[in-house]
Design a protein around this motif. Structure first.
Motif, PDB file in Angstrom:
ATOM      1  N   GLY A 284      44.033  29.903  36.169  1.00 17.43           N
ATOM      2  CA  GLY A 284      43.629  31.276  35.914  1.00 17.43           C
ATOM      3  C   GLY A 284      43.103  31.609  34.232  1.00 17.43           C
ATOM      4  O   GLY A 284      42.905  30.648  33.615  1.00 17.43           O
TER       5      GLY A 284
ATOM      6  N   LEU B 225      43.903  36.647  34.679  1.00 15.83           N
ATOM      7  CA  LEU B 225      43.336  36.702  35.755  1.00 15.83           C
ATOM      8  C   LEU B 225      43.851  35.476  36.605  1.00 15.83           C
ATOM      9  O   LEU B 225      43.923  34.402  36.070  1.00 15.83           O
ATOM     10  N   ALA B 226      44.335  35.481  37.784  1.00 14.18           N
ATOM     11  CA  ALA B 226      44.944  34.463  38.469  1.00 14.18           C
ATOM     12  C   ALA B 226      43.704  33.689  39.045  1.00 14.18           C
ATOM     13  O   ALA B 226      42.362  34.019  39.057  1.00 14.18           O
ATOM     14  N   PRO B 227      43.889  32.295  39.424  1.00 15.42           N
ATOM     15  CA  PRO B 227      42.612  31.567  39.993  1.00 15.42           C
ATOM     16  C   PRO B 227      42.071  32.377  40.970  1.00 15.42           C
ATOM     17  O   PRO B 227      42.810  32.793  42.004  1.00 15.42           O
TER      18      PRO B 227
ATOM     19  N   GLU C  86      40.245  34.994  40.711  1.00 16.73           N
ATOM     20  CA  GLU C  86      40.024  36.304  40.342  1.00 16.73           C
ATOM     21  C   GLU C  86      38.792  36.267  39.344  1.00 16.73           C
ATOM     22  O   GLU C  86      38.744  35.414  38.625  1.00 16.73           O
TER      23      GLU C  86
ATOM     24  N   ARG D  27      34.806  33.762  36.383  1.00 21.83           N
ATOM     25  CA  ARG D  27      36.070  33.870  37.412  1.00 21.83           C
ATOM     26  C   ARG D  27      36.790  32.461  37.308  1.00 21.83           C
ATOM     27  O   ARG D  27      35.995  31.394  37.113  1.00 21.83           O
ATOM     28  N   GLY D  28      37.997  32.420  37.005  1.00 25.28           N
ATOM     29  CA  GLY D  28      38.862  31.328  36.872  1.00 25.28           C
ATOM     30  C   GLY D  28      39.038  30.686  38.337  1.00 25.28           C
ATOM     31  O   GLY D  28      39.195  31.180  39.408  1.00 25.28           O
TER      32      GLY D  28
END
Length: 694
Positions: free
Chosen positions: A569, A616-618, A620, A683-684
């Protein structure tokens, strides 16, 4: 006497005489047809009542005789009889104006009442018809054209009506004409063949038109154009013949004047066609600023009106460049296009194209002049087009803004066509309009090239590749891209991460581009030493405030400092200066605003700016965009914040490139963007993956 009662019956005749006398008529009686005709010839009554049965005689026959007798148009004839013995159609066909049904054996009072009713109706109808006929006769008398009506049911088809123009045309009086056949106008010079044509048409009840030599009463001749047409009743029988007679002698005498008038009319029509051609040419030339479309419109609208071949040449640094060519014949067009498209011009060159470009004077060329398609055409390069066929040509300079930019040539391949001064004047007017349209298209082309180059310098040429991150960006200038906008974006690599910037400078054009460049490069420099995004924007604000006095412009910016988290993320720190807040697209599909609104950059010396951290989580994504996205016009109205969020939520879980493309399509639903569109999506991904740049 102004009324006549023709009836052999005593009681009915007495009742009729009494009623007419009561109405104020001076009444005379008659019991036979002979007596009636003699009385009419002697006194010309205005009203004649005729019994259906006159002993052994037929009242209908008397009505026909009265209808053909002189003065019939001024006389009203009424047929009287028992109801069972009367036919309205027969009465009208015989020339009667009305029928009065009087039953036998009626009491005297009832008989008088019936006669009074009949008379009242006849009087009302006669007044109406009399007024209409009077207007009709007055109109016919004023036409200036002879109008004659004959009755073919009577012996020798006599004239029963003629208008005043006929009397003036022939010199005859009504007493000389009425009751006589039209052959009274014929004489020794009247062609028997024309008379035979009339007789043959009349025998078949067909209309006919002939021109006769006729004679006036004084013996002089005149050319009479006669149009005769039959008039049928409701049963299809010919009851009248109408003859329109036009004295065309004056027309024959004025043939030379008529020919002159025709020549002038042809010239006026040609002038009208030229005006219509130019009126059509102007909007077509102005319809597009695209150079190729303008050239195509110019050549296509000129062929074949001004020639079978049209070519457009441009002059540049002493050389002639062929820009466009068109021909009515595809094979000829192929030959013209095969000629060299570029050749030099020299002072002594006899090439007429070069000569017109040097002198700035239009020319008309004949078949003995040098070829109008350039020097190579004379050596056979044109397949014999220029010299092997009879031709004429016009060459006119293309002059725009005080300089010669080229030449317009028209070539005729038809031997019979020779160009005139009027043709040359038309070609020069077309060239004047075309030169301005071409020059505008060329300027627009150069302006678009410059705008594209400058606009490309305001955004990065490519996005960096960052491990663990997907990056995608979209940029679309407003309109057709010919005007430089103020939207920009940038991705700045730095140790331990990268920064993403999306901004919007007010206004458009060169000054907006200059301020955009200042803002972008100031932010790039400040990003190297400022620890927080708000510090970077504060430095940019100082630079823009210093420029505000000269530019009067300001800027909005959304800035995100991004770090890849070891566990996956992203960590982002966001600062916003008067710009739409970035949107985080969460894993559960929610669209969440990130950051706090801050001051517009360049507006105040001490702006209010905030830093907001977010994770931001992976999977997101974070979207930064300009107001050209949220305020885009769609078929359903402005896109708006709510619909923008809905578009993003529908893209949850998609790669960054897919999210960017979906958002771009939503912003461009209405066609070309009305404002610049700039957006960046980051985006992660799962830790250790390699981002795909889009």
């Amino acid at each position: 006497m102004n009324a006549l009662v023709v009836d052999a019956g005593g009681d009915r005749r007495a009742a009729l005489e009494a009623e007419l006398a009561r109405q104020g008529y001076a009444v005379a009686p008659a019991t036979t047809a002979v007596e009636a005709l003699e009385a009419v010839a002697r006194a010309e009554p205005v009203l004649v009542l005729v019994a259906r049965r006159l002993g052994a005689e037929d009242g209908l026959a008397l009505c026909r005789s009265l209808d053909g007798a002189p003065g019939a148009e001024n006389r009203v004839v009424v047929l009287v009889g028992e109801p069972a013995d009367l036919s309205v159609l027969d009465a009208l066909d015989a020339g009667a104006a009305d029928v009065w049904a009087l039953a036998p054996g009626e009491p005297a009072a009832r008989l008088r009442e019936a006669i009074a009713e009949h008379y009242a109706r006849l009087q009302a109808e006669h007044l109406r018809l009399g007024g209409e006929f009077a207007l009709l006769r007055q109109a016919l008398d004023r036409t200036g054209t002879g109008f004659v009506m004959t009755d073919p049911r009577l012996d020798d088809d006599p004239i029963v009506y003629a208008n005043q123009a006929f009397y003036e045309q022939t010199g005859y009086a009504p007493a000389d004409v009425l009751g006589r056949n039209c052959r009274m106008l014929q004489g020794p010079l009247t062609d028997p063949a024309d008379v035979a044509r009339i007789r043959a048409a009349l025998a078949r009840d067909r209309p006919v038109t002939v021109e006769l030599v006729n004679y006036r009463k004084d013996g002089t001749t005149f050319a009479n154009e006669v149009h005769i047409s039959p008039v049928h009743d409701e049963r299809g029988q010919v009851v009248r013949r109408v003859s329109v007679q036009v004295d065309v002698t004056a027309f024959r005498e004025r043939e030379r004047l008529f020919a002159t008038e025709q020549t002038a009319r042809a010239a006026a029509e040609a002038s009208g066609r030229r005006s219509a051609f130019l009126a059509d040419a102007s909007p077509r030339l102005d319809a597009s600023l695209d150079l190729r479309e303008t050239l195509d419109s110019l050549t296509r609208l000129s062929v074949p009106y001004l020639g079978e071949v049209c070519i457009v040449d441009e002059v540049d640094r002493g050389e002639v460049h062929r820009l466009a060519a068109a021909a009515a014949d595809e094979r000829v067009e192929a030959l013209v296009r095969a000629l060299p498209a570029r050749y030099p011009t020299e002072p002594g060159d006899r090439d007429p194209l070069a000569r017109v470009i040097r002198s700035g004077r239009a020319e008309i060329l004949g078949r003995d002049d040098p070829p109008a398609l350039g020097p190579a055409a004379g050596s056979g390069g044109g397949g014999g087009l220029a010299t092997g066929a009879p031709q004429a040509a016009m060459i006119v300079p293309l002059r725009a803004r005080g300089r010669i930019i080229g030449a317009l040539a028209f070539l005729s391949l038809a031997a019979e066509r020779q160009y005139t001064d009027e043709d040359l004047a038309l070609a020069e007017e077309l060239a004047r309009r075309a030169a301005l349209a071409l020059d505008n298209a060329r300027l627009y082309e150069r302006q678009s090239e410059i705008a594209s180059a400058l606009q490309a310098g305001l955004v990065p040429g490519r996005l960096p590749e960052v491990e663990g991150v997907e990056l995608a960006a979209r940029f679309r200038p407003a309109g057709d891209g010919s005007v430089i906008g103020g939207d920009f974006y940038d991705v700045i690599e730095r140790e331990g991460g990268f920064d993403v910037v999306v901004g919007d400078v007010t206004g458009k054009g060169a000054r907006a581009a200059a301020l955009t460049g200042l803002a972008r490069h100031t932010i790039r420099t400040a990003a190297r030493y400022e620890a927080r995004p708000s510090g970077v924007l504060a430095v940019a604000n100082d630079a823009l405030v210093a420029e505000r006095a000269s530019s009067g412009r300001y800027c909005t910016v959304a800035y995100a400092r991004v770090q890849v988290r070891p566990e996956g993320g992203l960590h982002v720190a966001v600062s916003v200066g008067g710009h739409p807040l970035p949107i985080a697209l969460r894993a559960d599909g929610r669209a969440e605003l990130i950051g706090r609104p801050g001051s517009i950059l360049g507006w105040v010396d001490d702006p209010t700016l905030h830093d907001v951290d977010a994770v931001l989580a992976p999977g997101e994504a974070l979207v930064l965009y300009t107001d050209g996205v949220s305020e885009a016009r769609t078929p359903d109205g402005m896109l708006g914040d709510e619909r923008l969020a809905a578009v993003l939520e529908s893209a949850a879980g998609m790669p960054a490139g897919a999210i960017a493309s979906r958002l771009e399509r939503a912003a461009l639903q209405g066609g070309n963007a009305h404002d610049d569109v700039a957006l960046v999506v980051l985006r992660g991904t799962v830790a250790g993956s390699v981002a795909a740049a889009a």
